[in-house]
Design a protein around this motif. Structure first.
Motif: not given
Length: 319
Positions: A64-83, A94-99
């Motif tokens: 129900x929160x378009x701004x936070x939903x969009x931001x979350x999806x963007x941050x998720x894509x960045x996290x996925x791109x790290x592998x 662990x260092x990479x996981x924490x970052x």
């Protein structure tokens, strides 16, 4: 008559797109270690080796929160791109996981960054020097088609860019009088041509991001950057009878969105050229020698010297 044409420019794609806005008060992604199990989770509980699983749960809480939903999806894509993923044998980074966790949490708190931002400076300096009595110099940057500086997959910049202008949609008399948003490939491109025009820029921006992800197969970083840029387009509206300042503001919104996904408008203007005229001696030579530029502000041509040179040239030809 010698001249040098220089075309120099620096295209820089550095840094991360900064996140600003409200704190979404999201659950924090954590690295939870129990024995050899190194997993991602939240609230002190292990969830999965793959960080996207707990992140998905967090993103789904913002339906129900378009701004936070969009931001979350963007941050998720960045996290996925790290592998980066956890490890069940106690051998994870662990260092990479924490970052990864820290970067995601910072983005959701309204600080940090969500995706690499396309940016930089494109310079096109053309200096033309004419020997003799006249010196012409300046900087020229010819306009042209949109240029891709990011990874749009199989799609072109001209088709994928966000456009806003008066009369963008002439399908009826009313729309022809309005400033509307359209994708660059409006009505002609097989991928982007299917989206109609809209007064709300967020509708078209969302369509572009969807197509980049599904049809163009753009990079994860580009899609993430697109989702983040879309937030700033949401709610921006065109209409009829807008002032020049209002149109200019909407054009800047579109340009910023395009820059975020790596599209630079080829119509960027270059610097101002300076033309100086001065009187000076014309060099003589059998093959057309080099002229020496004189200094002076009167801008007059030495006609006598020029005629002398022409006579000698004619004499050489007749010989």
């Amino acid at each position: 008559n010698n001249g040098n044409n220089a075309n120099t420019g620096n295209n820089v794609n550095n840094g991360n797109q900064a996140v600003s806005g409200k704190n979404c008060n999201a659950k924090k992604v954590e690295v939870v270690v129990v024995g050899n199990e190194q997993r991602f989770g939240f609230d002190g509980q292990q969830v999965a080796l793959n960080p996207i699983i707990p992140i998905d749960r967090i993103c789904n809480s913002f339906a129900q929160d378009a701004e936070c939903k969009s931001r979350c999806e963007a941050a998720k894509a960045v996290a996925a791109a790290t592998g980066v993923k956890g490890n069940s044998q106690g051998q994870g980074d662990l260092a990479a996981m924490q970052k990864l966790a820290d970067d995601f949490n910072a983005a959701m708190a309204g600080s940090g960054s969500v995706a690499p931002a396309a940016g930089g400076n494109t310079g096109n300096n053309g200096n033309v020097a004419n020997g003799g009595n006249n010196n012409a110099g300046g900087n020229n940057n010819d306009g042209g088609a949109a240029v891709i500086k990011g990874d749009l997959g199989s799609c072109s910049a001209d088709a994928a860019k966000l456009v806003v202008k008066l009369g963008a949609d002439s399908s009826d008399a009313q729309r022809a009088k309005e400033v509307r948003f359209i994708p660059g490939g409006f009505k002609v491109d097989p991928i982007f041509g299917g989206q109609g025009s809209a007064l709300n820029g967020g509708i078209v921006a969302n369509f572009i991001c969807d197509r980049l992800a599904s049809d163009c197969k753009a990079s994860a970083a580009t899609v993430a950057s697109c989702r983040a840029a879309q937030v700033k387009v949401n709610g921006q509206k065109g209409g009829a009878n807008l002032s020049a300042d209002q149109v200019a503001a909407l054009e800047k919104v579109a340009a910023d969105f395009n820059a975020a996904i790596g599209i630079v408008d080829g119509n960027a203007s270059g610097g101002n050229g300076n033309q100086a005229n001065g009187s000076g001696a014309v060099a003589e030579g059998n093959t057309g020698g080099n002229g020496n530029a004189g200094t002076g502000a009167n801008g007059k041509v030495d006609v006598t010297a020029l005629l002398t040179l022409l006579k000698k040239a004619v004499a050489l030809l007749e010989a």
